[in-house]
Write an enzyme that holds these catalytic residues in place. Structure first.
Site, PDB file in Angstrom:
ATOM      1  N   GLN A  80     -15.691 -77.172 -20.746  1.00 35.21           N
ATOM      2  CA  GLN A  80     -16.288 -78.095 -19.762  1.00 35.21           C
ATOM      3  C   GLN A  80     -17.769 -77.815 -19.494  1.00 35.21           C
ATOM      4  O   GLN A  80     -18.445 -78.647 -18.900  1.00 35.21           O
ATOM      5  CB  GLN A  80     -15.544 -77.990 -18.437  1.00 35.21           C
ATOM      6  N   CYS A 110     -22.258 -61.698 -10.564  1.00 34.87           N
ATOM      7  CA  CYS A 110     -22.916 -62.755 -11.330  1.00 34.87           C
ATOM      8  C   CYS A 110     -21.878 -63.611 -12.027  1.00 34.87           C
ATOM      9  O   CYS A 110     -20.943 -63.073 -12.625  1.00 34.87           O
ATOM     10  CB  CYS A 110     -23.861 -62.131 -12.355  1.00 34.87           C
ATOM     11  N   HIS A 143     -36.392 -69.055   4.269  1.00 37.99           N
ATOM     12  CA  HIS A 143     -34.966 -69.367   4.071  1.00 37.99           C
ATOM     13  C   HIS A 143     -34.563 -70.649   4.789  1.00 37.99           C
ATOM     14  O   HIS A 143     -33.592 -71.290   4.413  1.00 37.99           O
ATOM     15  CB  HIS A 143     -34.091 -68.209   4.549  1.00 37.99           C
ATOM     16  N   GLU A 191     -40.627 -65.139   2.758  1.00 42.68           N
ATOM     17  CA  GLU A 191     -39.286 -65.740   2.934  1.00 42.68           C
ATOM     18  C   GLU A 191     -38.896 -65.955   4.402  1.00 42.68           C
ATOM     19  O   GLU A 191     -37.741 -66.193   4.721  1.00 42.68           O
ATOM     20  CB  GLU A 191     -38.223 -64.879   2.217  1.00 42.68           C
ATOM     21  N   MET A 224     -32.830 -57.552  -4.514  1.00 45.80           N
ATOM     22  CA  MET A 224     -31.631 -58.363  -4.249  1.00 45.80           C
ATOM     23  C   MET A 224     -30.684 -57.566  -3.383  1.00 45.80           C
ATOM     24  O   MET A 224     -30.417 -56.396  -3.664  1.00 45.80           O
ATOM     25  CB  MET A 224     -30.900 -58.675  -5.564  1.00 45.80           C
ATOM     26  N   ARG A 278     -10.441 -88.397   0.634  1.00 42.78           N
ATOM     27  CA  ARG A 278      -9.353 -88.673   1.580  1.00 42.78           C
ATOM     28  C   ARG A 278      -9.448 -87.777   2.810  1.00 42.78           C
ATOM     29  O   ARG A 278      -9.109 -88.187   3.897  1.00 42.78           O
ATOM     30  CB  ARG A 278      -8.004 -88.476   0.876  1.00 42.78           C
ATOM     31  N   VAL A 324      -4.222 -75.733 -31.560  1.00 45.61           N
ATOM     32  CA  VAL A 324      -3.197 -74.738 -31.872  1.00 45.61           C
ATOM     33  C   VAL A 324      -1.855 -75.165 -31.296  1.00 45.61           C
ATOM     34  O   VAL A 324      -1.789 -75.751 -30.211  1.00 45.61           O
ATOM     35  CB  VAL A 324      -3.610 -73.382 -31.258  1.00 45.61           C
ATOM     36  N   ARG A 356     -44.850 -58.140  -0.401  1.00 51.56           N
ATOM     37  CA  ARG A 356     -44.431 -59.485  -0.841  1.00 51.56           C
ATOM     38  C   ARG A 356     -45.007 -60.497   0.127  1.00 51.56           C
ATOM     39  O   ARG A 356     -44.633 -60.565   1.300  1.00 51.56           O
ATOM     40  CB  ARG A 356     -42.903 -59.590  -0.908  1.00 51.56           C
ATOM     41  N   ALA A 401     -13.633 -69.296 -19.891  1.00 54.06           N
ATOM     42  CA  ALA A 401     -12.612 -68.249 -19.787  1.00 54.06           C
ATOM     43  C   ALA A 401     -12.323 -67.639 -21.158  1.00 54.06           C
ATOM     44  O   ALA A 401     -12.327 -66.410 -21.321  1.00 54.06           O
ATOM     45  CB  ALA A 401     -11.336 -68.829 -19.175  1.00 54.06           C
ATOM     46  N   TYR A 460     -39.121 -63.734   6.953  1.00 56.05           N
ATOM     47  CA  TYR A 460     -38.670 -62.555   7.702  1.00 56.05           C
ATOM     48  C   TYR A 460     -39.750 -62.126   8.707  1.00 56.05           C
ATOM     49  O   TYR A 460     -40.816 -62.746   8.804  1.00 56.05           O
ATOM     50  CB  TYR A 460     -38.321 -61.420   6.731  1.00 56.05           C
ATOM     51  N   GLN A 499     -23.865 -68.858  -7.436  1.00 59.46           N
ATOM     52  CA  GLN A 499     -22.467 -68.842  -7.023  1.00 59.46           C
ATOM     53  C   GLN A 499     -21.904 -67.448  -6.739  1.00 59.46           C
ATOM     54  O   GLN A 499     -21.093 -67.301  -5.834  1.00 59.46           O
ATOM     55  CB  GLN A 499     -21.602 -69.536  -8.088  1.00 59.46           C
ATOM     56  N   ASP A 508     -10.530 -73.378 -30.951  1.00 58.00           N
ATOM     57  CA  ASP A 508     -10.758 -74.498 -30.046  1.00 58.00           C
ATOM     58  C   ASP A 508     -10.469 -75.802 -30.775  1.00 58.00           C
ATOM     59  O   ASP A 508     -10.750 -75.942 -31.972  1.00 58.00           O
ATOM     60  CB  ASP A 508     -12.172 -74.527 -29.473  1.00 58.00           C
TER      61      ASP A 508
END
Ligand code: FAD
Ligand code: NAP
Ligand code: SF4
Length: 680
Positions: A415, A357, A256, A168, A29, A567, A452, A218, A388, A170, A343, A407
């Site tokens: 969520q 991560c 890719h 991949e 990686m 919008r 709470v 690879r 969080a 390359y 992400q 909670d």
């Protein structure tokens, strides 16, 4: 003798001159740390932690053998002796922890995002603005010498071997496939010519480093691009590589530039392992399975079925450095599972930012984000058990604080419990499972079904109150917003409100797109999708009977007519993840979703949704309007400034959605929670 649920995974592998302690490879990686010499201390700490966590063999991020092979300008290169000392810091750290490490040699070819790029031919790639120069015969010879010198220097730096990156899309893959190799000399044309560069490189490396040095190659088993190789060609190359001196054959899937996803969450787990199994029947050296393998049970199953000799997992080691040690101790339920979101890893890499991560913000920040035992225990209340709050509570408790986590609902996750209802996001449940276990392990006192109040927090004598109450759903002020056909995303995803066949979605952010995928899912196919259903939808021939393994996709009939509206005048979905957004856009486009930008919402009534777009009034006669128009912070617990000044108040902190609803995602929520808890 101690029994283990993973006997195949934990079995050593004897390579003759060296033995790997188990069958687990941490795949290559790019972290962003390997590109600058002053970051090698951080890089060494990153790999040290993974070696300590028990992984058998680590592969570094790609290091270029010369400047034309750079992925990015001034990327990590090993081509002169002066660089050896930096690499030695990495190899020493890994060896001190009993691990072994290979350096990946990566020549990006036409994927290089820099002006010096070269390739087999001068055909530009769709993912880099730079047109490559076709290598001359002399250039090819120099490239081979550069690979051999790079491998020799890697040996001098203490690496146990090298991985030659041949998949991949390359450089070596570019030579291997007719798609990008239009040459008519001895390096192009037949597969024998196209594979000559890979073979010469392996032979020359072997001659340079001797026989007691691992060469892993690879190899691309499924190119997933037009003009890719067929299975017969894949096998021909594999056999020749073995003959040329390769020790281990790693496997790769998809260039890719391919328009088929290969690693995002919606790809079925271990989707490509059966191809590694087929290749294993053709060669006698160890074969490695890779891609979307993220838990030990999957990995063990692949080895047990004889589909591979080793398992490569990359992102799972960002998510949890101690993956192997936990599996070996029979504590797989403690593994922080990679959820395949990209992400904080690939999205960062492709934005030229340091990788990390989403579920483990310490990844690649091991020396900076330290969960050290506290010198002074504090009584901490964390309000909200979403990402969080879960992160803050468990890190604070791990550091030795006395933590109570509240909670209002009857379970943890916030969520994320809603997100995991979205097709392709089933893995989000693993994060909730991980935190539930971590709460037990760290001794966090969990109080569910408690909404709470501030008075309660003040009365209970906490030193610190962490407000992680998240968000409230935004209700845009549109005429008719109270009409019965209007639903919020929570009504649909969490409360399973019935939805008609024609639907307008207001808001084309991450949740708007997720809503699209949820409403388009054909419930006759259970989630996560079975491999054959997924392969049909994306047009993948798992037998690789066609070049690159591509066949025309067979998408199912859309189950609903959807309109996705925003919008802004920008392209809908422009803000989605760099490496995953295209997948979501492709799914919606394939299902005929009408995406409109620059929309003004006029009113909602029995007829449907009235809008103005491009100066023209339109009626979308829909059964339902689903609101996915963002959120606002929920901060009712925060004290006013006057109250905060009053004596005896605990310290109040805000994190996650409670701190800022705009641009909120779980990456920020978890990171903020961990960083705050570590410095309490
Ligand atoms: P929340 O998750 O909202 O948690 C807040 C918690 O506080 C809740 O459990 C709530 O019950 C509790 N609470 C509130 N008030 C009180 C009170 N007074 N007392 C006690 N408890 C209280 N993010 C990503 O990064 N990637 C994605 O792919 C992604 N997909 C998503 C898909 C969907 C459909 C949704 C809805 C969200 C998605 N998100 C995604 C966003 C992500 O889930 C949020 O950013 C994240 O959950 C925010 O975390 P948080 O802890 O700040 O708040
Ligand atoms: P978002 O990304 O901020 O999108 C909100 C959408 O609502 C936008 O399309 C916005 O576009 C529209 N909107 C905002 N205010 C509006 C108003 N008053 N009236 C009508 N439309 C309005 O938020 P989200 O989709 O709710 O997602 C929340 C967070 O979860 C995001 O920040 C995202 O990062 C995260 N998430 C991530 C993923 C992922 O795959 N990475 C997936 C889901 C969610 P206009 O203002 O142009 O109309
Ligand atoms: Fe896995 Fe997401 Fe972490 Fe990347 S950021 S390692 S995909 S959980």
């Amino acid at each position: 003798m101690k029994t283990t649920p993973y006997p195949h995974l934990l079995a050593p592998l004897d390579l003759g001159y060296t033995t790997l302690r188990n069958r687990v490879i941490m795949g290559s990686m790019h972290t962003g740390l390997e590109d600058r010499f002053y970051n090698y201390g951080k890089l060494a700490a990153f790999y040290r932690e993974r070696a300590r966590g028990g992984v058998g063999l680590i592969v570094t991020g790609g290091i270029s053998p010369n400047r034309s092979g750079w992925l990015l300008p001034f990327g990590g290169t090993l081509n002169f002796k002066g660089d050896v000392a930096n690499h030695r810091r990495v190899t020493s750290a890994v060896h001190e922890e009993g691990g072994k490490i290979l350096m990946q040699i990566l020549h990006a070819g036409r994927y290089g995002y820099q002006p010096l790029v070269v390739s087999a031919s001068d055909k530009k790639s769709p993912i880099s603005p730079f047109k490559p120069r076709a290598l001359s015969e002399a250039g090819i010879e120099q490239t081979i010498r550069d690979y051999a010198r790079c491998a020799k220097l890697a040996r001098d730096a203490g690496y146990d071997g090298v991985e030659v990156m041949g998949s991949e899309g390359y450089l070596l893959n570019q030579f291997l496939c007719a798609r990008t190799n239009l040459r008519t000399d001895q390096w192009g044309g037949s597969i024998e010519n196209r594979m000559r560069l890979s073979l010469e490189i392996v032979k020359r490396i072997r001659a340079e480093v001797g026989n007691d040095f691992i060469i892993m190659y690879r190899h691309s088993l499924l190119d997933l691009v037009e003009g890719g190789n067929t299975w017969d060609e894949v096998v021909t190359v594999a056999k020749a590589l073995q003959q040329a001196g390769v020790t281990i054959l790693n496997t790769g899937y998809g260039w890719h530039e391919a328009r088929v996803p290969t690693i995002v969450t919606s790809v079925p787990r271990a989707a490509f392992a059966s191809l590694a199994g087929r290749l294993r029947l053709e060669v006698s050296i160890p074969v490695v399975a890779s891609n979307r393998i993220n838990m030990p049970a999957e990995a063990e199953g692949i080895l047990q079925r004889g589909e591979a000799d080793m398992i490569s997992m990359a992102r799972p080691f960002l998510a949890d450095a101690h993956f192997v040690a936990k599996a070996a101790a029979g504590r797989a339920d403690e593994i922080n599972t990679c959820i395949g979101c990209n992400q904080a890893c690939l999205d960062h890499t492709f934005s030229n930012k340091r990788a990390s991560c989403l579920v483990n913000p310490r990844a690649c920040h091991e020396t900076e984000l330290v969960y050290a035992p506290t010198m002074k225990q504090r009584r901490v209340a964390v309000v909200g058990a979403g990402p969080a709050g879960l992160s803050a509570a468990t890190v604070a408790a791990e550091c030795g604080h006395d933590v109570t986590l509240f909670d209002a609902s009857d379970s943890i996750g916030g969520q994320f419990k809603i997100a995991m209802q979205v097709p392709g996001k089933e893995e989000f449940a693993e994060t909730i499972r991980y935190f539930a276990r971590k709460i037990d392990l760290t001794g966090v006192k969990l109080q569910l079904n408690v909404r709470v109040t501030r008075a309660q927090l003040l009365a209970d004598g906490y030193d610190d109150v962490i407000v992680a109450t998240g968000i409230k759903v935004r209700k845009p002020p549109i005429e008719g917003i109270g009409h019965p056909k209007v639903l919020s995303y929570v009504d649909v995803l969490r409360d399973k409100a019935p939805v008609g066949k024609r639907v307008a979605i207001i808001g084309a952010g991450g949740i708007g797109f997720d809503m699209g995928e949820f409403l388009l899912h054909d419930t006759r196919h259970p989630l996560p999708l079975a491999l054959d259903v997924w392969a049909r939808e994306w047009g993948v021939d798992m037998q690789v009977g066609t070049p690159g393994g591509l066949v025309p996709p067979e998408p199912a009939e859309p189950v609903r007519q959807l309109y996705l509206l925003q919008r802004k005048t920008s392209r809908p979905g422009a803000g989605l993840g760099k490496t995953s957004g295209w997948v979501h856009r492709a799914v919606l486009a394939r299902n005929g979703v009408v995406m409109l930008a620059g929309v003004q919402y006029d009113r909602i009534d029995d007829q449907g949704l009235h809008i103005t777009v491009g100066g023209e009034q339109r009626l979308l006669s829909v059964d339902n309007v689903v609101i996915c128009a963002g959120q606002d912070s929920l901060v009712e617990l925060m004290p006013s400034e006057e109250e905060a000044k009053a004596a005896g108040m605990p310290r109040f902190h805000k994190i996650g959605g409670a701190a800022l609803a705009a641009e909120l995602d779980a990456k920020r929520a978890i990171k903020e929670g961990a960083e705050l808890a570590a410095r309490l």
